[in-house]
Motif scaffolding. Structure first.
Motif, mmCIF file in Angstrom:
data_model
loop_
_atom_site.group_PDB
_atom_site.id
_atom_site.type_symbol
_atom_site.label_atom_id
_atom_site.label_comp_id
_atom_site.label_asym_id
_atom_site.label_seq_id
_atom_site.Cartn_x
_atom_site.Cartn_y
_atom_site.Cartn_z
ATOM 1 N N SER A 13 109.144 56.603 43.707
ATOM 2 C CA SER A 13 109.222 58.344 44.325
ATOM 3 C C SER A 13 109.975 58.815 43.628
ATOM 4 O O SER A 13 111.294 60.016 43.183
ATOM 5 N N TYR A 49 106.324 53.492 45.917
ATOM 6 C CA TYR A 49 104.921 53.754 46.551
ATOM 7 C C TYR A 49 104.414 52.369 46.180
ATOM 8 O O TYR A 49 103.168 52.279 47.125
ATOM 9 N N ALA A 100 111.591 56.219 47.630
ATOM 10 C CA ALA A 100 110.467 55.088 48.187
ATOM 11 C C ALA A 100 109.935 54.447 47.110
ATOM 12 O O ALA A 100 109.509 54.982 46.014
ATOM 13 N N HIS A 143 104.459 50.654 51.988
ATOM 14 C CA HIS A 143 103.615 51.225 50.914
ATOM 15 C C HIS A 143 102.993 50.447 50.455
ATOM 16 O O HIS A 143 101.711 50.589 50.438
ATOM 17 N N SER A 162 108.809 49.484 49.959
ATOM 18 C CA SER A 162 108.987 50.250 51.302
ATOM 19 C C SER A 162 109.646 51.865 50.832
ATOM 20 O O SER A 162 110.083 51.793 50.073
ATOM 21 N N ALA A 163 109.141 52.470 51.878
ATOM 22 C CA ALA A 163 110.001 53.711 52.126
ATOM 23 C C ALA A 163 111.439 53.563 51.979
ATOM 24 O O ALA A 163 112.265 54.982 51.556
#
Length: 221
Positions: A83, A65, A63, A20, A35-36
């Motif tokens: 997230s 962001y 994740a 991301h 990263s996710a």
């Protein structure tokens, strides 16, 4: 013809999900990838043609962001927005410069995912702004260290929440401080912008009441 940008390295980051975000530190020596897969990976890029893996930061459970490096005057610190509803602040251990740990993890789950994060200019001190799924702007400010007994020193942080958007908020950015100085200004004259599903807002810090106030912004219909 104009000068074309050249690719120094195209390398496998080892992440198992989408990347991301990727951010270089202020000196261009360390690259952070988010990263996710919920991980942040740090890379030594002093030799850009051969990035060297440094460490994996794994305090998030969903994740990541966005990541953001602190200004040099603030210290070697990295903030991350996830997230999982948390904002994390990472720092290097003084006893082992290659070892990183969570300096602060702020739970903002009541506001949903944390979408974006940005450090304030160093003149304002160690201050981070982030925005969340429900449109909330959160400012996290380091107030300093205080003795907590038995030789333990506790780091004090203060979080201020403000409803910036009626829908999801997606981005946040600080303005250059009103004066460039080696001395700390505190939050005096602090300004930032946020972007959300309902448009863009610009905010000024009101020191008297300790909160953000909107500035008028003309937006095309």
């Amino acid at each position: 013809a104009g000068t074309m940008a050249a690719t120094f390295a195209d390398f496998d980051t080892g992440h198992t999900g989408f990347i991301h975000d990727a951010q270089l530190d202020p000196f261009g020596q360390c690259l952070a990838t988010a990263s996710a897969d919920g991980h942040i990976r740090l890379w030594d890029v002093r030799k850009p043609e051969a990035p060297a893996f440094l460490t994996d930061l794994s305090a998030h459970c969903a994740a990541v962001y966005q990541v953001a490096w602190a200004p040099p005057a603030t210290g070697v610190l990295l903030a991350s927005a996830s997230s999982d509803g948390t904002l994390a602040v990472w720092g290097r251990r003084a006893s082992a410069p290659d070892a990183w740990h969570v300096v602060r993890q702020e739970s903002l789950e009541q506001h949903g995912a944390v979408r974006a994060v940005a450090w304030a200019p160093g003149e304002h001190g160690a201050v981070i702004a982030c925005v969340c799924d429900d449109g909330t702007l959160v400012t996290l400010r380091h107030l300093g260290a205080v003795p907590a007994g038995d030789g333990v020193v506790e780091q004090r942080w203060q979080a201020v929440s403000h409803r910036a958007h009626t829908g999801q908020a997606n981005a946040v950015a600080w303005a250059t401080p009103p004066e460039l100085s080696d001395r700390a200004l505190g939050m005096k004259g602090a300004r930032l912008a946020t972007a959300g599903d309902d448009g863009v807002r610009v905010w000024s810090w009101n020191e008297a009441v300790g909160s953000w106030e909107p500035e008028p912004v003309d937006q095309a219909p």
